[in-house]
Design an enzyme around this catalytic site. Structure first.
Site, PDB file in Angstrom:
ATOM      1  N   ASP A 112      -4.362 130.636  98.741  1.00 18.01           N
ATOM      2  CA  ASP A 112      -3.913 131.215  99.993  1.00 18.01           C
ATOM      3  C   ASP A 112      -5.065 132.084 100.512  1.00 18.01           C
ATOM      4  O   ASP A 112      -6.054 132.329  99.811  1.00 18.01           O
ATOM      5  CB  ASP A 112      -2.616 132.018  99.799  1.00 18.01           C
ATOM      6  CG  ASP A 112      -1.845 132.133 101.114  1.00 18.01           C
ATOM      7  OD1 ASP A 112      -2.461 131.929 102.181  1.00 18.01           O
ATOM      8  OD2 ASP A 112      -0.638 132.426 101.082  1.00 18.01           O
TER       9      ASP A 112
HETATM   10  C1  NOJ Z   1      -1.253 132.908 104.619  1.00 17.54           C
HETATM   11  C2  NOJ Z   1       0.094 132.346 104.293  1.00 17.54           C
HETATM   12  O1  NOJ Z   1       0.613 132.982 103.151  1.00 17.54           O
HETATM   13  C3  NOJ Z   1       0.114 130.850 104.069  1.00 17.54           C
HETATM   14  O2  NOJ Z   1       1.443 130.428 103.993  1.00 17.54           O
HETATM   15  C4  NOJ Z   1      -0.629 130.140 105.156  1.00 17.54           C
HETATM   16  O3  NOJ Z   1      -0.564 128.760 104.953  1.00 17.54           O
HETATM   17  C5  NOJ Z   1      -2.055 130.637 105.167  1.00 17.54           C
HETATM   18  N1  NOJ Z   1      -2.069 132.060 105.442  1.00 17.54           N
HETATM   19  C6  NOJ Z   1      -2.918 129.915 106.190  1.00 17.54           C
HETATM   20  O4  NOJ Z   1      -2.583 130.279 107.464  1.00 17.54           O
END
Ligand code: NOJ
Length: 748
Positions: free
Chosen positions: A278
């Site tokens: 993430d």
């Molecule tokens: C943070 C989020 O937790 C995740 O779900 C998401 O896919 C990513 N950012 C990318 O935007």
């Protein structure tokens, strides 16, 4: 030496030869790559969609051209992705970029929030929305979605419950499979399919106290029996990629957790795709405190089996040094590169890097009438009727109806958070829909009545622009009271703004915001019939509302077609059938509260002092998991099993008769639960094992039969062995987790 070789490499060489197989092509390609180019493939950077259009940092552009960045997210449209792909084609090895994006509940045609959609308990619809999302996203230049989010959560304080399918592993797994099928189809080479990404691996839905990003500390039994099954289901369905979560899992951040990634995901579950972190979660290990600096974080992540670094540049910056220091192995870097190139191969990008960037397709495939129609169908199926005293609903389109509340004319909130590339201005609000529905029949009145919230601290913390009516709270309420005074019936639309749930949007108070409650109570005091429509991204605590308001319809955030969908249910053109997939507590103090709880040694009894209870509130929830009403009624009778005693390998068949006893046709979600009465480890009071949605005409009866088997009765015991233990079981079939018919059976 390496540079010399590079000068001789042309684009043609990086297209697979006519009959060249994947392995030989990818290995040959990896053989030509410099370490920098390899690390580039492990790197994912974001583009930004700004007011003036899409932009990408000049340094990233340079990185793409130099082969230092192999993947981009937050960039879409055929024109823009082509422009970026052109940069990759200027790089030495011309390895195509992979474009990812958060296509969470639709790309441009926006479907209900995942939590809402899960309330349809309809895997065909779940697959359909993912399919349409994939068709639209791929037509818009995208290769990869960061979805499905399959985190089980039993804590409505956590804002991201909005993005998942609720509290139950059986339903969650079924939806996880459907989503993967929908995104990936049967052939990733088709131009209409995209890679899915199962997230957030793992256990992100169980942060202590429901506070986003907080520590996760969980028994192995809870993990394996409850939280892990949906991830596993998505992997078994062929999910191509996995995203590691922000949280730690029992002391080790997921992105450094070799047990999670190497042992469980790859060795035990056989996952062959790549794992992306993430956003900057490798860097964040420094804050977790399991490493001293980003160098160590990068080493820990690679050694834990993390292939791609989202946005953090840690791999790119530190792995060269780590390799020299022998803290990581080139073989592990190569494996990660292979997995990522493999995904690009599967999509056909080596044959044609531009195959998803087709302007014509984008013009014809996105927001088509058929897509919008499906979005409306799913929106209707997602609503849950929570209360309907004296059949106040459906409304007759006659007389004077007042529509009051911050969601009546609102489009921005109704589309929901994580609405990606969806343009809220193209979504349909409730007001326009009800005006059209009642034209020439009823007189409609309107007042906003309240802003979603007046809490300036909360608004500031959300970091988003709230729509605010600048008049004072009292002015808004007084206007609403004047309008309500002229109406025969009042429809109040209350709830949360879209930014009050989702990422970094945990709440410790899960009631309707205070200023809206004040509006509700003032209107209620007028003594007129009120229908409450709720817009929100999590279960709310609705004790006062349930006690005082005759009709309550949970509409979540329903996406592009919100208005027409809500209007259909309101006026009875559609009979609601949704059932909640997360328990609604009476008060936040009961949280975490979930149906699959255990008995304890001192089961709840109000008459016994030393029983497991609260002094100030019932143990039971306000609305149980699986609960939802309809404009008709269903009776359940005659629950029968094929036998009452089984050997472990025999199939158990359970049949029940269901009758639509009301006056309207409808669909009923029938639920089968099991309880293992005595286990070597304690077992939940009920666990969902099967469900089915049955359409019944008014007056019609049907016999519904389910089969379950050994697999459904097995669990991980205290020694972490997956066992089926002989003994007595209860089997329940009913309309929700609380209202059930029961039979007993035995496994010999
Ligand atoms: C943070 C989020 O937790 C995740 O779900 C998401 O896919 C990513 N950012 C990318 O935007």
């Amino acid at each position: 030496m390496i540079l010399l070789i590079s000068c001789n490499i042309s684009f043609a060489q990086n297209k697979p030869g006519k009959n060249q197989d994947k392995e030989s092509f990818l290995n040959e390609l990896i053989g030509k790559m410099t370490l920098e180019e390899k690390l580039g493939q492990l790197t994912l950077y974001t583009s930004d969609m700004s007011v003036t259009g899409p932009v990408i940092r000049d340094t990233y552009k340079q990185d793409i051209m130099e082969g230092k960045c192999g993947n981009i997210f937050n960039a879409y449209s055929p024109e823009y992705t082509k422009k970026l792909q052109d940069l990759a084609m200027k790089s030495r090895l011309k390895i195509p970029l992979l474009f990812g994006y958060d296509v969470i509940h639709g790309h441009k045609t926006i479907f209900p929030l995942p939590l809402g959609e899960s309330c349809a308990w309809d895997t065909i619809l779940s697959e359909k929305s993912a399919r349409i999302a994939a068709v639209e996203a791929s037509a818009d230049g995208l290769h990869w979605t960061f979805s499905p989010m399959v985190d089980i959560s039993r804590d409505p304080r956590w804002g991201r419950v909005a993005e998942g399918s609720g509290e139950d592993p059986c339903l969650g797994s079924a939806i996880a499979r459907a989503k993967v099928r929908g995104y990936q189809g049967t052939d990733l080479k088709s131009k209409e399919t995209i890679l899915s990404c199962v997230k957030h691996f793992a256990l992100y839905g169980a942060p202590i106290a429901g506070r986003d990003y907080n520590t996760v500390d969980m028994s192995m039994q809870s993990m394996f029996n409850t939280y892990l099954p949906p991830y596993k289901a998505a992997i078994d369905a062929g999910a191509a990629t996995v995203m590691s979560s922000f949280n730690e899992v029992n002391g080790v951040p997921a992105s450094a957790n070799s047990w999670l990634m190497n042992d469980l995901l790859r060795k035990q579950w056989g996952f062959k795709g790549f794992v992306v972190t993430d956003y900057t979660s490798i860097n964040e290990m420094v804050y977790h405190g399991n490493v001293a600096d980003e160098y160590e974080a990068g080493v820990a992540a690679l050694n834990a089996g993390i292939d791609m670094d989202m946005q953090g540049s840690v791999y790119y910056t530190y792995l060269k040094k780590a390799l020299e220091n022998k803290h990581v192995k080139i073989e592990d870097i190569d494996i990660a590169v292979y997995r990522i190139l493999d995904a690009k191969w599967q999509l056909g990008l080596f044959e044609d890097p531009y195959r998803y960037s087709n302007i014509k397709t984008a013009k014809t495939a996105i927001m088509t009438p058929a897509n919008l129609q499906t979005a409306e169908e799913i929106a209707k199926a997602s609503m849950v009727l929570l209360k309907n005293e004296n059949n106040l609903l459906p409304l007759q389109a006659t007389g004077k109806i007042a529509f009051i509340g911050p969601f009546v004319k609102n489009k921005r909130d109704l589309i929901g958070n994580w609405s990606g590339a969806g343009n809220w201005m193209q979504s349909k609000n409730l007001w326009d829909a009800v005006v059209a529905r009642t034209a020439g029949k009823a007189e409609l009145l309107y007042a906003i009545g309240a802003n979603v919230t007046e809490d300036t601290v909360l608004i500031k913390k959300m970091h988003i622009q709230e729509f605010i009516d600048k008049r004072s709270k009292d002015e808004l309420i007084n206007e609403a009271i004047e309008v309500a005074g002229r109406a025969d019936i009042i429809v109040l639309t209350l709830g949360e703004s879209e930014g009050m749930s989702g990422e970094a949007a945990s709440r410790s108070d899960i009631t309707i915001p205070a200023n809206q409650q004040e509006l509700l109570k003032r209107i209620h005091a007028m003594g007129k019939p009120i229908v409450l429509l709720l817009s929100n991204g999590r279960p709310l605590a609705l004790t006062w509302e349930d006690k005082n308001i005759p009709a309550i319809l949970e509409t979540w955030f329903l996406g592009t077609q919100s208005g027409p969908a809500i209007s259909s249910v309101l006026f009875g053109d559609y009979n609601p059938s949704g059932k909640i997939t997360m328990t609604f507590p009476r008060s936040v103090g009961q949280v975490p509260i979930y149906y699959a709880s255990k008995n304890t040694g001192r089961p709840f009894d109000n008459n016994i002092k030393y029983s497991s209870k609260y002094l100030d509130i019932e143990n039971t929830p306000l609305y149980s998991f699986g609960f939802g009403l309809s404009y008709t009624n269903y009776s359940y009778s005659n629950l029968k099993l094929n036998k009452t005693s089984f050997t472990a390998d025999e199939t158990i068949e359970a049949c029940i008769e269901i009758k639509n006893t009301g006056k309207m046709d409808g669909s009923e979600i029938v639920q089968l639960y099991v309880q293992d009465l005595v286990g070597s480890s304690t077992r939940p009071l009920k666990e969902l094992k099967r469900f089915s949605k049955v359409f019944l005409k008014a007056g019609e009866s049907k016999q519904i039969c389910f089969t379950i088997n050994k697999e459904d009765l097995m669990y991980y015991n205290a020694d972490m062995e997956r066992v089926l233990e002989p003994g007595k079981f209860k089997l329940f079939i009913g309309k929700n987790s609380n209202e059930v018919e029961t039979v007993e059976f035995e496994i010999k």
